[in-house]
Design an enzyme around this catalytic site. Structure first.
Site, short mmCIF file in Angstrom:
data_model
loop_
_atom_site.label_atom_id
_atom_site.label_comp_id
_atom_site.label_asym_id
_atom_site.label_seq_id
_atom_site.Cartn_x
_atom_site.Cartn_y
_atom_site.Cartn_z
N ASN A 1 91.33 47.04 65.65
CA ASN A 1 91.37 46.04 64.31
C ASN A 1 90.37 44.93 64.37
O ASN A 1 90.66 43.85 65.09
CB ASN A 1 92.82 45.54 64.06
CG ASN A 1 92.98 44.83 62.95
OD1 ASN A 1 92.21 44.71 62.04
ND2 ASN A 1 94.11 44.09 62.85
N PHE B 1 89.62 42.76 62.00
CA PHE B 1 90.08 41.65 61.23
C PHE B 1 91.14 40.75 61.97
O PHE B 1 91.23 39.52 61.60
CB PHE B 1 90.37 41.95 60.00
CG PHE B 1 89.40 43.04 59.46
CD1 PHE B 1 88.15 42.46 58.71
CD2 PHE B 1 90.07 44.42 59.35
CE1 PHE B 1 87.24 43.27 58.37
CE2 PHE B 1 88.86 45.13 58.62
CZ PHE B 1 87.62 44.68 58.16
N GLU C 1 89.54 50.14 58.91
CA GLU C 1 88.97 49.50 57.69
C GLU C 1 90.01 49.27 56.78
O GLU C 1 89.70 48.42 55.69
CB GLU C 1 87.85 50.27 57.02
CG GLU C 1 86.86 50.81 58.16
CD GLU C 1 85.83 51.71 57.42
OE1 GLU C 1 85.99 52.37 56.34
OE2 GLU C 1 84.47 52.08 57.97
N GLY D 1 94.35 44.66 69.04
CA GLY D 1 94.62 43.92 67.74
C GLY D 1 95.87 43.05 68.28
O GLY D 1 96.22 42.72 69.24
N ASP E 1 100.11 42.29 66.53
CA ASP E 1 101.34 42.78 66.30
C ASP E 1 101.36 43.88 65.17
O ASP E 1 102.05 44.73 65.05
CB ASP E 1 102.79 41.80 66.26
CG ASP E 1 102.91 41.00 67.44
OD1 ASP E 1 102.49 41.54 68.63
OD2 ASP E 1 103.05 39.72 67.43
N GLU F 1 101.75 49.61 63.24
CA GLU F 1 101.39 50.90 62.73
C GLU F 1 101.34 52.01 63.91
O GLU F 1 101.87 53.12 63.52
CB GLU F 1 99.86 50.77 61.88
CG GLU F 1 99.68 49.73 61.09
CD GLU F 1 98.34 49.86 60.50
OE1 GLU F 1 97.69 51.03 60.39
OE2 GLU F 1 97.69 48.95 59.93
N SER G 1 96.65 37.14 66.78
CA SER G 1 96.94 35.71 66.66
C SER G 1 98.44 35.29 67.76
O SER G 1 97.92 34.41 68.30
CB SER G 1 97.34 35.30 65.16
OG SER G 1 96.38 35.76 64.38
N THR G 2 99.36 36.01 67.70
CA THR G 2 100.55 35.89 68.54
C THR G 2 100.54 36.74 69.86
O THR G 2 101.13 36.40 70.66
CB THR G 2 101.83 35.56 67.74
OG1 THR G 2 101.76 36.69 66.84
CG2 THR G 2 101.48 34.31 66.86
#
Length: 541
Positions: free
Chosen positions: A134, A136, A167, A191, A193, A198, A236-237
């Site tokens: 991922n 992003f 994407e 990536g 969570d 997914e 992030s987490t």
């Protein structure tokens, strides 16, 4: 006790020091020898934690390099642990030791035997992985993390990988559900969570499709998944990674994937009796899609209801909870009246039980635990998640991160209440007493009395201390599952299983107006129509 047979043993050199190296069935050991051939310190590495064996003097991280003219040397890579600063998780690093043999033939013999041992004692290691990145998530470093830290380790371990850079949302899930996965031993996400979710939905859905089952049918038992999932943290987490590995570190996670380490995701249900005192459904509902904003009409009407005779009073016992006290004092714990406004009882097995007096929204959960909860109406929202399959429970949790309705699930109920009690069924209480007896040496404390229920947390601590140095995560997964659970109050663990809660409306006042409605104009009138409001409505809690 069986002795681990020695497969190969010889003298080797590490730098300028001579060692006696021995490869047994399960371990590679090398012991430093002094000038008189006496043993000094020994290093022992489990064969299952050897990552790879390479000819010559080889370095992999930060970049691969191979020294020339080293036809008598070989390099062993293995897992090396170091402190993470946390009391639980350990950082895994790539350990590296370069051995020099007296001859090239002996070097080839060592490499051959080590590789045979790896195949024999590490059968669960992956050989081919499908990797989803991922780009992003988090700090948008997924590509860099994979190619600089993870890919070299996979190559060293002989793992081939097919990389897909996503994407769009749900691309990884759709790929797993629809594409040919023949030959892949596992799927890996780089990536946070979100992309892990997914992969989890895709793997579970694909497995059920191939078994002719529907993961949405709560009455069936889902098929276990053969395809394993790996997580490289780059979000992030990274909560799932931290909960399963103990640290958020890409190298640690990559090494876990390489050696084929596995842990099963599980969330068990617990038996219990939930009793609650319903609030007046005519006033508000947790499903009415209202939001508690500045000047909230529901909270304003709550003030009138709580203090009908003294608007400025700070005590609510004269009105609202006089009824609560009379109700609770007259009713025994297991009394089950079902008339409107009286206690309601539910008995069964529950995955989660939550009580909140506000929406509990945050940047990670935009709408919160209960989007329509109110701060100052004297009620709380009771959220009950009944026993369901793991995918269903994960769906419930995942909906908190989006704007989807987490209550729109067949196994989830939400009630607006004034009080809640939770107790154990008779058989669960008996099991709990038996467990206390085993821990307390026949069920008697030093004072000769049976431990109270408040000792349940102490029991959990004692049981953890008895495990000593046993790995924390392994203890959670491998020890006997407890018959009861404990409560989490905003991050603090309560030392009780049975609890009683009641909502005290407007006991505290805050220096805050509440959340202002960004869609309204600054000159809007008070929701209650007060002409002299001038935007100075007081938010009480």
């Amino acid at each position: 006790m069986d002795v681990d047979p020695v497969r190969l043993e010889s003298s080797l050199w590490v730098g300028k020091k001579r060692y006696r190296a021995a490869l047994t069935g399960w371990h590679l050991n090398w012991t430093e020898l002094d000038k008189k051939n006496r043993d000094k310190k020994t290093v022992s590495v489990p064969v299952s934690e050897v990552i790879g064996v390479e000819e010559g003097r080889v370095q992999v991280l930060p970049q691969r390099s191979v020294a020339e003219d080293t036809d008598r040397e070989f390099t062993v890579f293995y897992v090396k642990r170091s402190s993470s600063g946390s009391p639980y998780g350990l950082l895994w690093r790539l350990g590296r030791t370069q051995f020099c043999c007296p001859s090239r033939d002996l070097r080839d013999q060592w490499m051959t035997q080590l590789r045979i041992a790896l195949k024999t004692h590490s059968p669960s290691r992956p050989h081919r992985l499908l990797v989803f990145i991922n780009p992003f998530g988090g700090k948008k470093q997924g590509r860099q993390i994979y190619h600089s830290l993870v890919a070299p380790l996979f190559e060293l371990a002989g793992i081939s990988s097919h990389v897909v850079v996503t994407e769009r949302a749900n691309q990884a899930r759709d790929h797993i559900l629809k594409k040919d996965l023949t030959g892949f031993d596992g799927v890996v996400c780089v990536g946070g969570d979100g992309i892990f979710s997914e992969l989890l939905h895709g793997v579970i859905g694909r497995t059920q499709q191939e078994a002719g089952l529907s993961e949405h049918d709560p009455s069936i038992t889902l098929q276990s998944c053969d395809l394993h999932i790996g997580i490289i943290p780059a979000g992030s987490t990274d909560c799932v990674c931290f909960a399963t590995v103990g640290v958020n570190d890409p190298v640690t996670s990559a090494l876990h994937i390489i050696i084929g380490a596995m842990v099963y995701l599980s969330n068990r249900s617990y038996a219990g009796i939930i009793q609650y005192l319903p609030a007046d459904s005519q006033l508000s509902s947790p499903r009415d899609n209202t939001r508690c904003l500045s000047g909230c009409s529901v909270c304003s009407k709550g003030t009138e209801r709580l203090f009908p005779h003294s608007p400025g009073a700070s005590s609510l016992y004269s009105s609202h909870f006089s009824q609560f006290r009379s109700d609770t004092e007259e009713l025994p714990l297991l009394s089950l009246p079902r008339a409107a406004g009286e206690w309601v009882s539910l008995e069964g097995r529950f995955r989660a039980v939550s009580l909140t007096c506000m929406s509990s929204s945050c940047p990670r959960s935009p709408l919160g635990l209960s989007p329509s909860a109110h701060l100052a109406d004297g009620t709380g929202d009771l959220i009950i998640v009944r026993d369901t399959h793991p995918l269903g429970f994960l769906t419930f949790l995942h909906r908190h991160t989006s704007t989807q309705d987490q209550f729109d699930l067949p196994f989830v109920d939400v009630h607006r209440v004034k009080a809640v009690r939770f107790s154990l069924p008779t058989e669960e209480e008996e099991d709990k007493d038996e467990e206390r007896e085993r821990v307390n040496d026949g069920g008697m404390t030093k004072e000769g009395k049976r431990p109270s229920r408040s000792g349940s947390h102490k029991h959990l601590v004692e049981r953890g201390e008895e495990r000593g140095q046993k790995d924390f995560l392994c203890g959670l997964c491998c020890s006997k599952a407890p018959t009861v659970s404990v409560w989490n109050c905003d991050g603090e663990i309560l030392p009780h299983t049975e609890i009683s809660c009641k909502v005290h409306g407007q006991l505290v006042r805050l220096y805050a107006r509440g959340i202002e409605d960004g869609s309204a104009t600054p000159t809007r009138k008070c929701q209650d129509g007060h002409r002299n409001c001038k935007g100075r409505c007081v938010l009480n809690n």
